[in-house]
Scaffold this motif. Structure first.
Motif, PDB file in Angstrom:
ATOM      1  N   GLN A  56       4.752 -30.986  23.336  1.00  0.00           N
ATOM      2  CA  GLN A  56       5.548 -31.518  22.222  1.00  0.00           C
ATOM      3  C   GLN A  56       7.001 -31.546  22.643  1.00  0.00           C
ATOM      4  N   LYS A  57       7.560 -32.768  22.763  1.00  0.00           N
ATOM      5  CA  LYS A  57       8.915 -32.915  23.262  1.00  0.00           C
ATOM      6  C   LYS A  57       9.930 -32.571  22.170  1.00  0.00           C
ATOM      7  N   GLY A  58      11.127 -32.280  22.606  1.00  0.00           N
ATOM      8  CA  GLY A  58      12.175 -31.935  21.662  1.00  0.00           C
ATOM      9  C   GLY A  58      13.156 -30.976  22.288  1.00  0.00           C
ATOM     10  N   GLU A  59      13.972 -30.382  21.439  1.00  0.00           N
ATOM     11  CA  GLU A  59      14.952 -29.403  21.878  1.00  0.00           C
ATOM     12  C   GLU A  59      14.415 -28.014  21.576  1.00  0.00           C
ATOM     13  N   TYR A  60      14.293 -27.206  22.610  1.00  0.00           N
ATOM     14  CA  TYR A  60      13.764 -25.848  22.477  1.00  0.00           C
ATOM     15  C   TYR A  60      14.897 -24.841  22.640  1.00  0.00           C
ATOM     16  N   THR A  61      14.847 -23.773  21.871  1.00  0.00           N
ATOM     17  CA  THR A  61      15.749 -22.650  22.072  1.00  0.00           C
ATOM     18  C   THR A  61      14.973 -21.545  22.769  1.00  0.00           C
ATOM     19  N   LEU A  62      15.401 -21.208  23.995  1.00  0.00           N
ATOM     20  CA  LEU A  62      14.730 -20.181  24.785  1.00  0.00           C
ATOM     21  C   LEU A  62      15.497 -18.867  24.650  1.00  0.00           C
ATOM     22  N   ASP A  63      14.826 -17.846  24.163  1.00  0.00           N
ATOM     23  CA  ASP A  63      15.393 -16.497  24.089  1.00  0.00           C
ATOM     24  C   ASP A  63      14.752 -15.661  25.194  1.00  0.00           C
ATOM     25  N   TYR A  64      15.589 -15.008  26.011  1.00  0.00           N
ATOM     26  CA  TYR A  64      15.037 -14.277  27.150  1.00  0.00           C
ATOM     27  C   TYR A  64      15.962 -13.130  27.545  1.00  0.00           C
ATOM     28  N   ASN A  65      15.400 -12.204  28.291  1.00  0.00           N
ATOM     29  CA  ASN A  65      16.148 -11.073  28.826  1.00  0.00           C
ATOM     30  C   ASN A  65      16.198 -11.151  30.341  1.00  0.00           C
TER      31      ASN A  65
END
Length: 326
Positions: A78-87
């Motif tokens: 599913q295309k789009g803008e993703y917000t990636l939260d990571y450490n």
């Protein structure tokens, strides 16, 4: 300015295979601000599908340098803008938290050309580049101008999926809207007050925009099925040389309402949308956003949007960036 954290990190994404638009490579740059070599790993927290990547080893990053880490992303169906939260977890136990937005919005080259008839035929539009507006966080209602989606009853109340394709002469757009009640009784010059679609395109470089107009000027088009028929109406122009107003006769437009779905299909020549001589090409990135206005017969309730920067205020900084593939 030196970071307050021992490292700074950022992520970009690249297609690994132009024949498979779901496979992407992540590229992470990690700046080591400490006086010792940094070792450790990256661990994703959100979205859920990225947690399957597991721990990504960052190797050894010498003091005061920037290391590059590449990894395979999960399938982006599913295309789009993703917000990636990571450490970023260092071997000394220090954990640094980061959040990055990654844009996976694409437009395929139109071959063969879609038929503009208001019907989505099998194989006519690229399923691998569909853009979705189907979540509560994408809903804005005028009563409180919040993103809580509290009055939204789900995808059968209001949702949409869209696809853009292109060639050297035209932009092709399909938006299929699911809406429980269709109401459009307004003249096309006020189309946004009834059920309709608005989309914005920004082409070029913000550096070239006049001071005071930066991020606020773009091409905004409204598509509507009014009592007197289908209309394509330019509500904003990125350039003063382009007049606002109806451009229906210069486009191919078809809008059909069947049961609870309204299908908008448009072929718009670049020479109508953009300035004379502007010619998009493969790998160009166009600022893009769309929304679907909602009116259930008692006035405009609000809208559901993909990206932002149209309904609540004109701002291309909130647009997604559409990459043209060929």
């Amino acid at each position: 300015m030196k970071s307050l954290q021992p490292v700074e990190a950022s992520i970009t994404a690249e297609l690994t295979n132009p024949d498979n638009l779901n496979r992407w490579k992540g590229i992470m740059n990690i700046k080591n601000y400490t006086t010792a070599a940094a070792k450790g790993y990256i661990e994703f927290k959100n979205p859920t599908n990225f947690t399957t990547v597991g721990k990504v080893n960052i190797g050894t990053i010498p003091a005061g340098t920037t290391g590059k880490v590449e990894f395979n992303m999960p399938e982006i169906k599913q295309k789009g803008e993703y917000t990636l939260d990571y450490n970023v977890v260092l071997n000394n136990g220090v954990i640094s938290n980061f959040s990055n937005k990654i844009d996976f919005t694409l437009a395929s080259f139109a071959k063969p050309k879609p038929q503009i008839d208001g019907v989505v035929n099998k194989g006519e539009w690229s399923n691998d580049t569909l853009m979705y507006a189907d979540k509560a966080g994408q809903v804005i209602y005028l009563a409180d101008m919040t993103r809580k989606g509290e009055a939204w009853k789900g995808i059968n109340d209001l949702s949409a999926k869209a696809c853009i394709e292109w060639d050297e002469n035209n932009m092709y757009l399909m938006i299929e809207v699911t809406d429980d009640v269709f109401s459009q009784e307004y003249p096309y010059t006020q189309c946004w007050n009834g059920d309709s679609v608005q989309f914005g395109i920004f082409y070029g470089d913000e550096v070239q925009v006049a001071q005071g107009q930066k991020y606020t000027t773009f091409h905004e088009i409204c598509l509507s099925l009014n009592p007197d028929g289908e209309h394509v109406y330019r509500t904003l122009a990125q350039d003063n040389a382009i007049e606002k107003g109806e451009v229906t006769k210069d486009c191919d437009i078809a809008i059909q309402r069947v049961n609870n779905k309204t299908c908008y299909e448009l072929k718009m020549p670049w020479k109508v949308l953009l300035l004379e001589g502007q010619q998009p090409k493969a790998d160009d990135r166009l600022g893009f956003s769309f929304l679907v206005n909602d009116n259930d017969g008692t006035g405009r309730k609000g809208w559901i949007e993909y990206a932002s920067g149209i309904g609540s205020g004109k701002n291309t900084e909130l647009f997604t960036y559409l990459r043209l593939l060929k």
